[in-house]
Design a protein around this motif. Structure first.
Motif, PDB file in Angstrom:
ATOM      1  N   GLY A  39       0.802  -1.205   0.000  1.00  0.00           N
ATOM      2  CA  GLY A  39       0.000   0.000   0.000  1.00  0.00           C
ATOM      3  C   GLY A  39       0.840   1.262   0.000  1.00  0.00           C
ATOM      4  O   GLY A  39       2.056   1.244   0.241  1.00  0.00           O
ATOM      5  N   LYS A  40       0.192   2.398  -0.244  1.00  0.00           N
ATOM      6  CA  LYS A  40       0.882   3.683  -0.223  1.00  0.00           C
ATOM      7  C   LYS A  40       1.458   3.993   1.154  1.00  0.00           C
ATOM      8  O   LYS A  40       2.406   4.774   1.271  1.00  0.00           O
ATOM      9  CB  LYS A  40      -0.091   4.793  -0.640  1.00  0.00           C
ATOM     10  N   ASP A  41       0.903   3.381   2.190  1.00  0.00           N
ATOM     11  CA  ASP A  41       1.404   3.609   3.548  1.00  0.00           C
ATOM     12  C   ASP A  41       2.567   2.690   3.900  1.00  0.00           C
ATOM     13  O   ASP A  41       3.059   2.710   5.029  1.00  0.00           O
ATOM     14  CB  ASP A  41       0.281   3.442   4.568  1.00  0.00           C
ATOM     15  N   GLY A  89      -1.716   2.766  -6.098  1.00  0.00           N
ATOM     16  CA  GLY A  89      -1.868   1.931  -4.912  1.00  0.00           C
ATOM     17  C   GLY A  89      -3.226   1.292  -4.756  1.00  0.00           C
ATOM     18  O   GLY A  89      -3.395   0.411  -3.900  1.00  0.00           O
ATOM     19  N   TYR A  90      -4.215   1.706  -5.557  1.00  0.00           N
ATOM     20  CA  TYR A  90      -5.542   1.103  -5.451  1.00  0.00           C
ATOM     21  C   TYR A  90      -5.469  -0.369  -5.847  1.00  0.00           C
ATOM     22  O   TYR A  90      -4.831  -0.733  -6.841  1.00  0.00           O
ATOM     23  CB  TYR A  90      -6.544   1.801  -6.363  1.00  0.00           C
ATOM     24  N   VAL A  91      -6.150  -1.205  -5.065  1.00  0.00           N
ATOM     25  CA  VAL A  91      -6.188  -2.645  -5.346  1.00  0.00           C
ATOM     26  C   VAL A  91      -7.542  -2.970  -5.967  1.00  0.00           C
ATOM     27  O   VAL A  91      -8.591  -2.649  -5.407  1.00  0.00           O
ATOM     28  CB  VAL A  91      -5.977  -3.462  -4.067  1.00  0.00           C
ATOM     29  N   HIS A  92      -7.503  -3.606  -7.132  1.00  0.00           N
ATOM     30  CA  HIS A  92      -8.719  -3.960  -7.863  1.00  0.00           C
ATOM     31  C   HIS A  92      -8.936  -5.465  -7.781  1.00  0.00           C
ATOM     32  O   HIS A  92      -7.999  -6.253  -7.941  1.00  0.00           O
ATOM     33  CB  HIS A  92      -8.600  -3.545  -9.336  1.00  0.00           C
ATOM     34  N   PHE A  93     -10.183  -5.834  -7.529  1.00  0.00           N
ATOM     35  CA  PHE A  93     -10.577  -7.235  -7.461  1.00  0.00           C
ATOM     36  C   PHE A  93     -11.492  -7.545  -8.637  1.00  0.00           C
ATOM     37  O   PHE A  93     -12.451  -6.806  -8.907  1.00  0.00           O
ATOM     38  CB  PHE A  93     -11.321  -7.533  -6.157  1.00  0.00           C
ATOM     39  N   LEU A  94     -11.195  -8.622  -9.321  1.00  0.00           N
ATOM     40  CA  LEU A  94     -12.025  -9.104 -10.425  1.00  0.00           C
ATOM     41  C   LEU A  94     -12.443 -10.529 -10.116  1.00  0.00           C
ATOM     42  O   LEU A  94     -11.606 -11.354  -9.721  1.00  0.00           O
ATOM     43  CB  LEU A  94     -11.259  -9.065 -11.749  1.00  0.00           C
ATOM     44  N   GLY A  95     -13.710 -10.812 -10.269  1.00  0.00           N
ATOM     45  CA  GLY A  95     -14.202 -12.151  -9.996  1.00  0.00           C
ATOM     46  C   GLY A  95     -15.011 -12.703 -11.151  1.00  0.00           C
ATOM     47  O   GLY A  95     -15.729 -11.961 -11.836  1.00  0.00           O
ATOM     48  N   ARG A  96     -14.862 -13.988 -11.371  1.00  0.00           N
ATOM     49  CA  ARG A  96     -15.765 -14.691 -12.288  1.00  0.00           C
ATOM     50  C   ARG A  96     -16.866 -15.278 -11.421  1.00  0.00           C
ATOM     51  O   ARG A  96     -16.606 -16.087 -10.530  1.00  0.00           O
ATOM     52  CB  ARG A  96     -15.039 -15.794 -13.049  1.00  0.00           C
ATOM     53  N   ARG A  97     -18.097 -14.854 -11.660  1.00  0.00           N
ATOM     54  CA  ARG A  97     -19.215 -15.250 -10.817  1.00  0.00           C
ATOM     55  C   ARG A  97     -20.180 -16.129 -11.605  1.00  0.00           C
ATOM     56  O   ARG A  97     -20.552 -15.797 -12.733  1.00  0.00           O
ATOM     57  CB  ARG A  97     -19.958 -13.998 -10.310  1.00  0.00           C
ATOM     58  N   GLN A  98     -20.556 -17.248 -11.026  1.00  0.00           N
ATOM     59  CA  GLN A  98     -21.523 -18.151 -11.658  1.00  0.00           C
ATOM     60  C   GLN A  98     -22.688 -18.365 -10.707  1.00  0.00           C
ATOM     61  O   GLN A  98     -22.514 -18.881  -9.604  1.00  0.00           O
ATOM     62  CB  GLN A  98     -20.870 -19.492 -12.008  1.00  0.00           C
ATOM     63  N   ARG A  99     -23.867 -17.953 -11.139  1.00  0.00           N
ATOM     64  CA  ARG A  99     -25.076 -18.045 -10.320  1.00  0.00           C
ATOM     65  C   ARG A  99     -26.124 -18.905 -11.017  1.00  0.00           C
ATOM     66  O   ARG A  99     -26.131 -19.023 -12.245  1.00  0.00           O
ATOM     67  CB  ARG A  99     -25.640 -16.652 -10.052  1.00  0.00           C
ATOM     68  N   GLN A 115     -10.280  -1.595  -3.396  1.00  0.00           N
ATOM     69  CA  GLN A 115      -9.861  -1.167  -2.065  1.00  0.00           C
ATOM     70  C   GLN A 115      -8.887  -0.012  -2.266  1.00  0.00           C
ATOM     71  O   GLN A 115      -7.842  -0.165  -2.900  1.00  0.00           O
ATOM     72  CB  GLN A 115      -9.178  -2.299  -1.306  1.00  0.00           C
ATOM     73  N   TYR A 116      -9.215   1.155  -1.708  1.00  0.00           N
ATOM     74  CA  TYR A 116      -8.430   2.359  -1.962  1.00  0.00           C
ATOM     75  C   TYR A 116      -7.243   2.522  -1.027  1.00  0.00           C
ATOM     76  O   TYR A 116      -6.239   3.130  -1.395  1.00  0.00           O
ATOM     77  CB  TYR A 116      -9.324   3.603  -1.881  1.00  0.00           C
ATOM     78  N   GLN A 117      -7.339   1.988   0.193  1.00  0.00           N
ATOM     79  CA  GLN A 117      -6.263   2.127   1.160  1.00  0.00           C
ATOM     80  C   GLN A 117      -6.114   0.842   1.964  1.00  0.00           C
ATOM     81  O   GLN A 117      -7.075   0.084   2.136  1.00  0.00           O
ATOM     82  CB  GLN A 117      -6.540   3.291   2.121  1.00  0.00           C
ATOM     83  N   THR A 118      -4.906   0.625   2.469  1.00  0.00           N
ATOM     84  CA  THR A 118      -4.625  -0.563   3.274  1.00  0.00           C
ATOM     85  C   THR A 118      -5.595  -0.665   4.443  1.00  0.00           C
ATOM     86  O   THR A 118      -5.786   0.287   5.195  1.00  0.00           O
ATOM     87  CB  THR A 118      -3.191  -0.499   3.814  1.00  0.00           C
ATOM     88  N   GLY A 119      -6.220  -1.836   4.566  1.00  0.00           N
ATOM     89  CA  GLY A 119      -7.085  -2.107   5.699  1.00  0.00           C
ATOM     90  C   GLY A 119      -8.454  -1.469   5.640  1.00  0.00           C
ATOM     91  O   GLY A 119      -9.289  -1.714   6.519  1.00  0.00           O
TER      92      GLY A 119
END
Length: 372
Positions: A39-41, A89-99, A115-119
């Motif tokens: 993270g940036k911190d 520093g932004y963390v991006h999450f990508l998911g493959r979703r099956q419903r 998530q923009y910042q740690t924690g």
């Protein structure tokens, strides 16, 4: 460059807020992409998929050793999770979703959160859809692979039902563009994407015919039709790393000799030795003993972690491999902590994360493994 063994001896007691098994949840495997982020911190965060969502552990101080977590982030119906981090520093999450729908038939889409910042909290998970309007074709959609250009544009690549490459981009203002068909055929489900410091993005994928590479002519521009090369990577093992100004090196397990290879377009693959990997290599560029080096990590065929290192774009001068005693699921992860030390993370067979750091001194020797 002097080399020391990347040893692995003993275990430390759990630290921080305990480890996953104590909290009632364990990791179900490893995420794709860079699932150990800085993270940036200056604090590291480790992410892992679990039933019903993902788990997150964060350092409590720059350089550790204590960690907080696991923190559970709920997101239902994911089959795959990918983590990517931008220069901001932004963390991006990508998911493959099956419903499963009300009629009992499954449907697939891709979801995204940040998530923009740690924690800090993760944003709402939003669907970015599926490039296929036909539900049967949509169910054949592959795993989302992400990279973030230097201007903040999120690039989501995914193998289509016809085994070509699809792309969807999100501009820094948050607006998603339409899906783009980048063509190609017979590609692997796990292409390797890299955002170069000059602003361009490149993608490399193993294919039935060899290797396909997609390139932007300029930052933010369109992707040219893929260029094919008659090479033989093992599908599912390709990784990408910027190793020079606006230049990427691709690493994979070579199907012919079973060892690791490094390749840059315009040249021939260089054999690095080592043992076959099962997933894309973890890749990191760092300075060791004053030398510009590449560090690779993988899971060997016997289920134990493997670490390798050598000079950046100087593969013919030698590459050194160290077999570690730690068993792991999926692929390990590599990062530098806030003090500049190399950190290696893995998920053990029990679903518990373990981390080891670079010791002081010459070369790359690892501390005792710490169980989170």
């Amino acid at each position: 460059m002097r080399r020391r063994s990347a040893g692995s001896v003993g275990y430390d007691r759990p630290v921080g807020d305990g480890y996953a098994a104590d909290q009632g949840r364990i990791a179900s495997g490893t995420a794709h992409g860079n699932w150990l982020t800085l993270g940036k911190d200056g604090r590291l965060t480790l992410y892992a998929p679990t039933d019903g969502g993902l788990l997150r552990w964060s350092e409590t101080a720059v350089g550790g050793p204590a960690w907080s977590g696991p923190h559970f982030v709920s997101v239902a119906d994911l089959t795959d999770l990918t983590v990517a981090q931008g220069a901001n520093g932004y963390v991006h999450f990508l998911g493959r979703r099956q419903r499963t729908g009300s009629d009992g038939s499954p449907s697939v889409d891709i979801v995204h959160a940040i998530q923009y910042q740690t924690g800090r909290a993760v944003t709402e998970w939003r669907s970015i859809g599926n490039p296929h309007s036909d539900r049967d074709q949509g169910r054949a959609l592959g795993v989302p692979i992400g990279t973030i250009a230097t201007d903040g544009t999120v690039h989501v690549f995914v193998r289509s039902a016809s085994r070509g490459l699809m792309l969807r981009r999100e501009a820094p203002n948050g607006k998603w563009k339409a899906w783009e068909d980048l063509l190609g055929s017979g590609i692997d489900e796990l292409p390797a994407a890299v955002a170069l410091a000059g602003g361009r993005v490149e993608v490399c994928a193993a294919a039935e015919t060899g290797v396909l590479v997609w390139r932007q002519a300029e930052a933010g521009g369109g992707f040219a039709a893929p260029r094919g090369f008659s090479l033989r990577p093992v599908q599912g093992t390709v990784a990408a790393l910027e190793t020079g100004p606006d230049r990427a090196t691709y690493f994979w397990t070579d199907a012919a000799d079973g060892g690791t290879a490094a390749w840059r377009p315009g040249g021939w693959p260089v054999a690095l030795g080592g043992s076959p990997a099962e997933r894309p290599y973890a890749v990191l560029r760092t300075a060791l003993d004053g030398y510009d080096c590449v560090v690779l990590a993988s899971r060997g065929q016997d289920g134990t972690a493997v670490l390798g290192l050598g000079g950046t774009e100087n593969e013919t001068n030698g590459f050194w491999w160290y077999a570690l005693a730690e068993h792991c699921q999926g692929a390990p992860a590599l990062a530098r902590d806030g003090l500049g030390r190399v950190v290696m993370a893995l998920i053990d067979p029990e679903g518990v994360p373990r981390v080891a750091r670079q010791e002081d001194g010459a070369g790359l020797a690892l501390t005792r493994w710490q169980r989170l």
